[in-house]
Scaffold this active site. Structure first.
Site, PDB file in Angstrom:
ATOM      1  N   TYR A 142      10.412   9.800   7.172  1.00 49.30           N
ATOM      2  CA  TYR A 142       9.510   8.656   7.353  1.00 49.30           C
ATOM      3  C   TYR A 142      10.309   7.385   7.151  1.00 49.30           C
ATOM      4  O   TYR A 142      11.049   7.251   6.170  1.00 49.30           O
ATOM      5  CB  TYR A 142       8.374   8.718   6.332  1.00 49.30           C
ATOM      6  CG  TYR A 142       7.404   7.561   6.408  1.00 49.30           C
ATOM      7  CD1 TYR A 142       6.571   7.404   7.519  1.00 49.30           C
ATOM      8  CD2 TYR A 142       7.311   6.622   5.379  1.00 49.30           C
ATOM      9  CE1 TYR A 142       5.675   6.342   7.586  1.00 49.30           C
ATOM     10  CE2 TYR A 142       6.412   5.566   5.436  1.00 49.30           C
ATOM     11  CZ  TYR A 142       5.596   5.425   6.554  1.00 49.30           C
ATOM     12  OH  TYR A 142       4.707   4.376   6.610  1.00 49.30           O
ATOM     13  N   ASP A 237      18.407   5.252   5.372  1.00 52.19           N
ATOM     14  CA  ASP A 237      17.169   4.702   4.843  1.00 52.19           C
ATOM     15  C   ASP A 237      17.063   5.143   3.385  1.00 52.19           C
ATOM     16  O   ASP A 237      16.676   6.274   3.088  1.00 52.19           O
ATOM     17  CB  ASP A 237      15.971   5.186   5.666  1.00 52.19           C
ATOM     18  CG  ASP A 237      14.670   4.558   5.186  1.00 52.19           C
ATOM     19  OD1 ASP A 237      14.677   3.910   4.117  1.00 52.19           O
ATOM     20  OD2 ASP A 237      13.646   4.712   5.874  1.00 52.19           O
ATOM     21  N   LYS A 265      10.990  -0.389  -2.510  1.00 55.18           N
ATOM     22  CA  LYS A 265      10.494   0.304  -3.710  1.00 55.18           C
ATOM     23  C   LYS A 265      11.148  -0.175  -5.016  1.00 55.18           C
ATOM     24  O   LYS A 265      10.781  -1.217  -5.525  1.00 55.18           O
ATOM     25  CB  LYS A 265      10.596   1.815  -3.492  1.00 55.18           C
ATOM     26  CG  LYS A 265       9.669   2.213  -2.318  1.00 55.18           C
ATOM     27  CD  LYS A 265       9.479   3.669  -2.054  1.00 55.18           C
ATOM     28  CE  LYS A 265       8.395   3.820  -0.966  1.00 55.18           C
ATOM     29  NZ  LYS A 265       8.704   4.699   0.106  1.00 55.18           N
TER      30      LYS A 265
HETATM   31  C1  LIG Z   1       8.341   4.146   1.591  1.00 53.51           C
HETATM   32  C2  LIG Z   1       9.371   4.304   2.640  1.00 53.51           C
HETATM   33  C3  LIG Z   1       9.449   3.425   3.731  1.00 53.51           C
HETATM   34  C4  LIG Z   1       8.419   2.379   3.995  1.00 53.51           C
HETATM   35  O1  LIG Z   1       8.378   1.402   3.005  1.00 53.51           O
HETATM   36  P1  LIG Z   1       7.064   0.458   2.889  1.00 53.51           P
HETATM   37  O2  LIG Z   1       7.423  -0.515   1.825  1.00 53.51           O
HETATM   38  O3  LIG Z   1       5.946   1.381   2.526  1.00 53.51           O
HETATM   39  O4  LIG Z   1       6.875  -0.160   4.218  1.00 53.51           O
HETATM   40  C5  LIG Z   1      10.503   3.569   4.596  1.00 53.51           C
HETATM   41  N1  LIG Z   1      11.426   4.521   4.424  1.00 53.51           N
HETATM   42  C6  LIG Z   1      11.383   5.384   3.392  1.00 53.51           C
HETATM   43  C7  LIG Z   1      12.453   6.413   3.241  1.00 53.51           C
HETATM   44  C8  LIG Z   1      10.343   5.326   2.482  1.00 53.51           C
HETATM   45  O5  LIG Z   1      10.282   6.214   1.482  1.00 53.51           O
END
Ligand SMILES: *Cc1c(COP(=O)(O)O)cnc(C)c1O
Length: 424
Positions: A142, A237, A265
């Site tokens: 994701y 990511d 995060k």
């Molecule tokens: C949470 C997450 C996102 C998206 O971040 P948001 O702040 O919710 O838009 C993208 N990539 C990874 C790996 C994530 O865990």
């Protein structure tokens, strides 16, 4: 009717599905979400006064535990001087220095307001830098909800079993190529067919959005050399893994340096944030140094920067040792219980993120993750919730252990798990 049920009924009239982000709605486990009133350390308290040991951790940011005094103090000190200026300010500079010092692949950085925005911007930059259009992603990973990433995405999308989303045009999806996680041959095939069009390969170096599924070390090293050979960029990511698995993220753990990294995060300490960074020559293509446009009214806002900085400063070597010990205690405890109660189950862990799959073999990709018994997970989830442990409400999510999860909290969790498993 509890106060929580009454509030959620109101929420259902106000928000789609009663929530502001899909997986909160308990769709994949059934039932009604708890409405949380406050949190401290590793514990949540709902509006009816019930307490839970928390493994959601706001989906990753709360690595220091909830309401950590240092983080609260940093926010309070900052807020007294105003909340946003729309100008450069000291906290963004200090946080950037702290991140760059810790994360090997980042020489220059740009703050944004969410992980989604970070990924969207990194991909725009990769396309601009290479003059190419296509992006390779992996099934079950994701990367936020930007159109071109909503193709066989994990997290909420996997939970809802939507391989794709209505509203995403064929045009946006067409330039996204998907390969199974940990499958190098599939990536090589994509490069054979589309090599000259591939701008970037984006990956969660430790997947956390189909449950925790670490990449093979060889696989990541091979992606690094393949992308370099074929003139494509490698994007890690690390929105979830950044500062979660080691002080330098998954890239330091594997010793693989990506061209671009996305963060979010933890670096906001519980405030809205995202960031993308990488090699200076690439980052200098971003406006106003370069011509790749990307902007944000609240980007680098002092409150989020201060909360993130206070959180990172708590994450010294001793903190990572503690996080690892607590998480390992939880993992081994769960494994012992699974063995004793019979029934297949696998606990996969990377640093302080882990997940339990009800399956009889290691989970290496999204096909495996889907093959786990998710109905059993739902029953286990509710068993744990009744016993005062709040897991993420889906078998496709990582559980987060924080610095505030002491041995007593882990053992309380294991006692609840023993009961919940026995009753399955
Ligand atoms: C949470 C997450 C996102 C998206 O971040 P948001 O702040 O919710 O838009 C993208 N990539 C990874 C790996 C994530 O865990």
């Amino acid at each position: 009717m509890t106060r929580g049920d009454e509030l959620f009924h109101r929420a259902l009239r106000l928000f789609p599905g009663g929530v502001n982000s899909p997986v909160r709605a308990f769709k994949s486990v059934g039932g009604t979400p708890r409405i949380i009133d406050r949190a401290r350390g590793c514990r949540l308290t709902d509006v009816d006064g019930r307490n839970y040991i928390d493994y959601i951790g706001s989906w990753g940011p709360m690595i220091a535990g909830h309401a950590h005094p240092d983080v609260i103090r940093a926010i309070l000190r900052c807020v007294q001087h105003g909340t946003s200026f729309g100008t450069p300010s000291p906290p963004e500079i200090e946080l950037a220095e702290e991140i760059i010092a810790r994360m090997p692949g980042i020489e220059k950085i740009r703050f944004v307001n969410s992980g989604t925005e970070a990924v969207m911007s990194a991909i725009r930059l990769a396309r601009a830098a290479t003059g190419r259009t296509h992006v390779v992603k992996f099934e079950g990973c994701y990367h936020g909800h930007a159109d071109l990433m909503l193709v066989k995405a994990g997290s909420g999308v996997a939970t809802l079993a939507l391989p794709d989303s209505p509203g995403v045009t064929r045009g946006s999806a067409q330039t996204t190529l998907v390969a199974p996680y940990n499958d190098l041959a599939a990536v090589e095939r994509l490069f054979e067919r589309h090599g000259s069009e591939i701008a970037a390969v984006i990956i969660e170096p430790i997947a956390g959005n189909m449950g925790v599924v670490p990449a093979d070390e060889d696989f990541l090293h091979a992606l690094r050399s393949l992308t370099a050979e074929r003139g494509a960029l490698l994007i890690f990511d690390e929105v979830m893994t950044g500062f979660r698995v080691t002080p330098g993220g998954a890239q330091a753990f594997y010793g693989v340096s990506p061209d671009l990294t996305t963060l979010g995060k933890i670096i906001g300490g519980g405030m809205p944030v995202g960031a993308y960074g990488g090699r200076t020559d690439l980052m200098d293509l971003v406006a106003p140094a370069g011509s790749v446009y990307q902007a944000g009214t609240l980007s680098g806002n002092p409150l989020a920067m201060s909360a993130g900085l206070a959180t990172l400063r708590l994450l010294d070597d001793a903190a990572y040792v503690g996080l690892k010990m607590g998480s390992a205690r939880l993992q081994h405890g769960l494994e012992t219980l699974l063995k004793r109660k019979g029934g297949p189950g696998v606990v996969q862990r990377a640093g302080s993120m882990l997940s339990l799959f009800f399956i009889d073999r290691p989970v290496r990709n999204f096909t495996d993750a889907r093959a786990a018994d998710h109905a059993k997970f739902a029953a286990f989830f509710h068993g744990m919730l009744e016993r005062g442990v709040h897991l993420p409400p889906s078998g496709y999510e990582a559980w987060f252990v924080s610095m505030a999860h002491d041995d007593a909290a882990i053992d309380e969790t294991l006692d609840a798990a023993a009961d919940a498993l026995a009753r399955l």
